[in-house]
Design a protein around this motif. Structure first.
Motif, PDB file in Angstrom:
ATOM      1  N   CYS A   7     -17.397 -14.969 -19.242  1.00  0.00           N
ATOM      2  CA  CYS A   7     -17.602 -13.320 -19.490  1.00  0.00           C
ATOM      3  C   CYS A   7     -18.658 -13.349 -18.556  1.00  0.00           C
ATOM      4  CB  CYS A   7     -18.449 -14.015 -21.049  1.00  0.00           C
ATOM      5  SG  CYS A   7     -20.532 -14.866 -20.470  1.00  0.00           S
ATOM      6  N   ALA A   8     -18.873 -11.879 -18.287  1.00  0.00           N
ATOM      7  CA  ALA A   8     -19.947 -11.342 -17.970  1.00  0.00           C
ATOM      8  C   ALA A   8     -21.157 -12.144 -17.257  1.00  0.00           C
ATOM      9  CB  ALA A   8     -20.390  -9.645 -17.928  1.00  0.00           C
ATOM     10  N   GLU A   9     -21.702 -12.756 -18.468  1.00  0.00           N
ATOM     11  CA  GLU A   9     -22.685 -12.767 -18.051  1.00  0.00           C
ATOM     12  C   GLU A   9     -23.925 -13.952 -17.436  1.00  0.00           C
ATOM     13  OE1 GLU A   9     -23.469 -10.889 -21.980  1.00  0.00           O
ATOM     14  OE2 GLU A   9     -21.861 -12.097 -21.282  1.00  0.00           O
ATOM     15  N   GLU A  10     -22.121 -14.945 -17.410  1.00  0.00           N
ATOM     16  CA  GLU A  10     -21.231 -16.265 -17.200  1.00  0.00           C
ATOM     17  C   GLU A  10     -21.321 -15.838 -14.939  1.00  0.00           C
ATOM     18  OE1 GLU A  10     -18.312 -20.170 -17.414  1.00  0.00           O
ATOM     19  OE2 GLU A  10     -17.945 -17.732 -18.002  1.00  0.00           O
ATOM     20  N   ILE A  11     -20.733 -14.566 -15.381  1.00  0.00           N
ATOM     21  CA  ILE A  11     -20.800 -14.585 -13.499  1.00  0.00           C
ATOM     22  C   ILE A  11     -21.923 -14.053 -13.151  1.00  0.00           C
ATOM     23  CG2 ILE A  11     -19.251 -12.749 -11.782  1.00  0.00           C
ATOM     24  CD1 ILE A  11     -17.356 -12.147 -14.681  1.00  0.00           C
ATOM     25  N   ASP A  12     -22.072 -13.099 -13.629  1.00  0.00           N
ATOM     26  CA  ASP A  12     -24.055 -12.933 -13.121  1.00  0.00           C
ATOM     27  C   ASP A  12     -25.111 -14.189 -12.826  1.00  0.00           C
ATOM     28  OD1 ASP A  12     -23.406  -9.929 -13.306  1.00  0.00           O
ATOM     29  OD2 ASP A  12     -24.590 -10.437 -15.508  1.00  0.00           O
ATOM     30  N   ALA A  13     -24.507 -15.177 -13.806  1.00  0.00           N
ATOM     31  CA  ALA A  13     -25.370 -16.272 -13.709  1.00  0.00           C
ATOM     32  C   ALA A  13     -25.259 -17.652 -12.258  1.00  0.00           C
ATOM     33  CB  ALA A  13     -25.138 -17.334 -14.759  1.00  0.00           C
ATOM     34  N   LEU A  14     -24.180 -17.604 -12.316  1.00  0.00           N
ATOM     35  CA  LEU A  14     -22.879 -17.729 -10.934  1.00  0.00           C
ATOM     36  C   LEU A  14     -23.376 -16.706  -9.957  1.00  0.00           C
ATOM     37  CD1 LEU A  14     -21.381 -19.711  -9.295  1.00  0.00           C
ATOM     38  CD2 LEU A  14     -19.425 -18.515 -10.325  1.00  0.00           C
ATOM     39  N   ALA A  15     -23.442 -15.797  -9.985  1.00  0.00           N
ATOM     40  CA  ALA A  15     -23.971 -14.961  -8.557  1.00  0.00           C
ATOM     41  C   ALA A  15     -25.267 -15.805  -8.323  1.00  0.00           C
ATOM     42  CB  ALA A  15     -23.638 -13.738  -9.038  1.00  0.00           C
ATOM     43  N   ALA A  16     -26.035 -15.405  -8.741  1.00  0.00           N
ATOM     44  CA  ALA A  16     -27.679 -15.855  -8.356  1.00  0.00           C
ATOM     45  C   ALA A  16     -27.525 -17.256  -8.156  1.00  0.00           C
ATOM     46  CB  ALA A  16     -28.313 -15.758 -10.302  1.00  0.00           C
ATOM     47  N   ASP A  65      -4.811 -15.784 -10.792  1.00  0.00           N
ATOM     48  CA  ASP A  65      -5.413 -15.579 -11.993  1.00  0.00           C
ATOM     49  C   ASP A  65      -7.522 -15.683 -11.434  1.00  0.00           C
ATOM     50  OD1 ASP A  65      -5.216 -15.320 -15.346  1.00  0.00           O
ATOM     51  OD2 ASP A  65      -6.998 -17.812 -14.897  1.00  0.00           O
ATOM     52  N   PHE A  66      -7.523 -15.894 -11.149  1.00  0.00           N
ATOM     53  CA  PHE A  66      -8.915 -15.664 -10.632  1.00  0.00           C
ATOM     54  C   PHE A  66      -9.414 -14.811  -9.843  1.00  0.00           C
ATOM     55  CE2 PHE A  66     -10.100 -19.115 -14.413  1.00  0.00           C
ATOM     56  CZ  PHE A  66     -11.437 -18.395 -14.325  1.00  0.00           C
ATOM     57  N   ALA A  67      -8.177 -13.846  -8.990  1.00  0.00           N
ATOM     58  CA  ALA A  67      -8.470 -13.365  -7.922  1.00  0.00           C
ATOM     59  C   ALA A  67      -9.200 -11.528  -8.332  1.00  0.00           C
ATOM     60  CB  ALA A  67      -7.335 -13.097  -7.184  1.00  0.00           C
ATOM     61  N   PRO A  68      -9.303 -11.163  -9.295  1.00  0.00           N
ATOM     62  CA  PRO A  68     -10.428 -10.205 -10.019  1.00  0.00           C
ATOM     63  C   PRO A  68     -11.483 -10.288 -10.479  1.00  0.00           C
ATOM     64  CG  PRO A  68      -7.900 -10.777 -11.339  1.00  0.00           C
ATOM     65  CD  PRO A  68      -7.952 -11.846 -10.507  1.00  0.00           C
ATOM     66  N   ILE A  69     -12.389 -11.937 -10.026  1.00  0.00           N
ATOM     67  CA  ILE A  69     -13.644 -12.292  -9.652  1.00  0.00           C
ATOM     68  C   ILE A  69     -14.477 -11.813  -9.160  1.00  0.00           C
ATOM     69  CG2 ILE A  69     -13.612 -14.964  -9.024  1.00  0.00           C
ATOM     70  CD1 ILE A  69     -14.696 -14.918 -12.065  1.00  0.00           C
ATOM     71  N   VAL A  70     -13.201 -11.791  -7.157  1.00  0.00           N
ATOM     72  CA  VAL A  70     -13.996 -11.576  -6.279  1.00  0.00           C
ATOM     73  C   VAL A  70     -14.806 -10.213  -6.212  1.00  0.00           C
ATOM     74  CG1 VAL A  70     -13.820 -10.868  -4.302  1.00  0.00           C
ATOM     75  CG2 VAL A  70     -12.350 -13.369  -5.651  1.00  0.00           C
ATOM     76  N   PRO A  71     -14.609  -9.232  -7.081  1.00  0.00           N
ATOM     77  CA  PRO A  71     -15.467  -8.297  -6.491  1.00  0.00           C
ATOM     78  C   PRO A  71     -16.351  -7.931  -7.552  1.00  0.00           C
ATOM     79  CG  PRO A  71     -13.324  -7.443  -7.740  1.00  0.00           C
ATOM     80  CD  PRO A  71     -13.314  -8.779  -7.533  1.00  0.00           C
ATOM     81  N   GLU A  72     -16.631  -8.824  -8.966  1.00  0.00           N
ATOM     82  CA  GLU A  72     -17.190  -8.754  -9.778  1.00  0.00           C
ATOM     83  C   GLU A  72     -18.550  -9.734  -9.432  1.00  0.00           C
ATOM     84  OE1 GLU A  72     -15.904  -9.546 -13.540  1.00  0.00           O
ATOM     85  OE2 GLU A  72     -13.267  -8.844 -13.369  1.00  0.00           O
ATOM     86  N   LEU A  73     -17.881 -10.497  -8.573  1.00  0.00           N
ATOM     87  CA  LEU A  73     -18.750 -11.206  -8.365  1.00  0.00           C
ATOM     88  C   LEU A  73     -19.594 -11.619  -7.444  1.00  0.00           C
ATOM     89  CD1 LEU A  73     -20.190 -14.799  -8.879  1.00  0.00           C
ATOM     90  CD2 LEU A  73     -18.034 -15.132  -7.232  1.00  0.00           C
ATOM     91  N   VAL A  74     -19.016 -11.120  -6.163  1.00  0.00           N
ATOM     92  CA  VAL A  74     -19.769 -11.122  -4.675  1.00  0.00           C
ATOM     93  C   VAL A  74     -20.323  -9.635  -4.774  1.00  0.00           C
ATOM     94  CG1 VAL A  74     -19.504 -10.145  -2.115  1.00  0.00           C
ATOM     95  CG2 VAL A  74     -17.444 -12.210  -3.950  1.00  0.00           C
ATOM     96  N   ARG A  75     -21.974 -10.563  -3.891  1.00  0.00           N
ATOM     97  CA  ARG A  75     -23.860  -9.180  -3.819  1.00  0.00           C
ATOM     98  C   ARG A  75     -22.626  -8.946  -2.158  1.00  0.00           C
ATOM     99  NH1 ARG A  75     -22.675  -9.454  -8.688  1.00  0.00           N
ATOM    100  NH2 ARG A  75     -23.620 -10.663 -10.223  1.00  0.00           N
ATOM    101  N   PRO A  76     -22.841  -7.616  -1.807  1.00  0.00           N
ATOM    102  CA  PRO A  76     -22.678  -6.892  -1.012  1.00  0.00           C
ATOM    103  C   PRO A  76     -23.704  -8.181   0.479  1.00  0.00           C
ATOM    104  CG  PRO A  76     -23.728  -5.427  -2.282  1.00  0.00           C
ATOM    105  CD  PRO A  76     -24.134  -6.572  -3.027  1.00  0.00           C
ATOM    106  N   HIS A  77     -25.048  -8.303  -0.201  1.00  0.00           N
ATOM    107  CA  HIS A  77     -25.668  -8.919   1.189  1.00  0.00           C
ATOM    108  C   HIS A  77     -25.608 -10.386   1.107  1.00  0.00           C
ATOM    109  CE1 HIS A  77     -27.494 -10.089  -2.944  1.00  0.00           C
ATOM    110  NE2 HIS A  77     -28.030 -11.369  -2.003  1.00  0.00           N
ATOM    111  N   TRP A  78     -24.410 -10.606   0.836  1.00  0.00           N
ATOM    112  CA  TRP A  78     -23.697 -12.379   1.153  1.00  0.00           C
ATOM    113  C   TRP A  78     -23.280 -12.123   2.535  1.00  0.00           C
ATOM    114  CZ3 TRP A  78     -21.420 -14.578  -4.063  1.00  0.00           C
ATOM    115  CH2 TRP A  78     -22.263 -14.233  -5.278  1.00  0.00           C
ATOM    116  N   PRO A  79     -23.151 -13.489   3.432  1.00  0.00           N
ATOM    117  CA  PRO A  79     -22.200 -13.808   4.315  1.00  0.00           C
ATOM    118  C   PRO A  79     -20.758 -13.267   4.078  1.00  0.00           C
ATOM    119  CG  PRO A  79     -23.273 -16.035   3.453  1.00  0.00           C
ATOM    120  CD  PRO A  79     -23.486 -14.581   2.331  1.00  0.00           C
ATOM    121  N   ALA A  80     -20.023 -13.605   5.086  1.00  0.00           N
ATOM    122  CA  ALA A  80     -18.739 -13.014   5.066  1.00  0.00           C
ATOM    123  C   ALA A  80     -18.313 -14.162   4.274  1.00  0.00           C
ATOM    124  CB  ALA A  80     -18.372 -12.386   6.028  1.00  0.00           C
ATOM    125  N   LEU A  81     -17.280 -14.026   3.165  1.00  0.00           N
ATOM    126  CA  LEU A  81     -16.399 -15.019   2.257  1.00  0.00           C
ATOM    127  C   LEU A  81     -15.168 -15.273   2.575  1.00  0.00           C
ATOM    128  CD1 LEU A  81     -18.412 -14.679  -0.434  1.00  0.00           C
ATOM    129  CD2 LEU A  81     -19.408 -16.521   1.193  1.00  0.00           C
TER     130      LEU A  81
END
Length: 225
Positions: free
Chosen positions: A206-215, A32-48
């Motif tokens: 929502c997209a704003e929530e994903i951005d806040a979580l990423a931060a 269900d939440f696998a598609p969130i990975v590319p939306e959430l992950v930032r390029p400079h993060w460590p390997a997850l």
């Protein structure tokens, strides 16, 4: 470990340095939440390594006993007694087994994050309260704390060191936001450092929530660097 739940796993790069265990909601599964990975992950993060376990199939009382994937039975619409406590504790134990497996694969607790949506978020909060060795952080989306009236009784010393991200929909018809707000207040009163967000949405992400979580995650990674 034979009793470890089956799970979908995704790695952002080889040799992951961190793990994120993400629990789905009622009736869904680990996909269900696998598609969130590319939306959430930032390029400079460590390997997850993202671990998306599948909850056991069980009868759900409020759904006329229909069997579906769930972290616990829901016997009542009353949030004070909504979650089947035996089921909650069983799922907390299964989450602990997943955490132990990540440790066996070389990821220490301080680099493991536990996340969940709805029912999965309830287990995240319940497990976080009882966590003897703090994790890197807890993420509870569109959720509430089961057995909130006895939260202080379940709290393990040191669990408050886990930072907590919570977000909820202002128009959530499944878990009205007041229950999430009360849960956040209860956890804050126990000493948890909570970042809280509310969005004009229903029982969803929502997209704003994903951005806040990423931060928020960005700060977790930076603090550990």
């Amino acid at each position: 470990m034979s009793d470890t739940l089956d799970a979908l796993e995704l790695e952002t790069r080889p040799s992951p340095q961190w793990s994120v265990i993400w629990l789905h909601g009622l009736g869904a599964d680990g996909h269900d939440f696998a598609p969130i990975v590319p939306e959430l992950v930032r390029p400079h993060w460590p390997a997850l390594r993202f671990v998306f376990p599948h909850a056991p199939v069980r009868a759900i009382t409020i759904n006329n006993g229909v069997r579906m994937r769930g972290w616990y039975d829901i016997a009542s619409f009353d949030f004070a007694d909504r979650a089947d406590r035996t089921g909650v504790l069983e799922s907390v134990a299964q989450v602990e087994a997943l955490i132990e497996r990540e440790q066996a694969r070389g990821i220490p607790p301080e680099r493991i994050l536990l996340a969940g949506f709805s029912q999965g978020g309830a287990i995240t909060l319940a497990a976080g309260l009882r966590r003897q060795v703090p994790l890197a952080g807890l993420i509870g989306l569109s959720t509430y704390l089961p057995d909130m009236a006895h939260a202080a009784d379940h709290l393990v010393a040191g669990a408050q060191r886990q930072p907590l991200f919570m977000a909820h929909g202002q128009g959530d018809p499944v878990i009205p936001i007041v229950h999430a707000q009360q849960s956040a207040q209860a956890l804050q009163s126990l000493g948890f450092d909570i970042e809280w967000h509310a969005y004009p949405m229903a029982h969803q992400v929502c997209a704003e929530e994903i951005d806040a979580l990423a931060a928020w995650l960005d700060r977790r990674f930076a603090a550990a660097a």
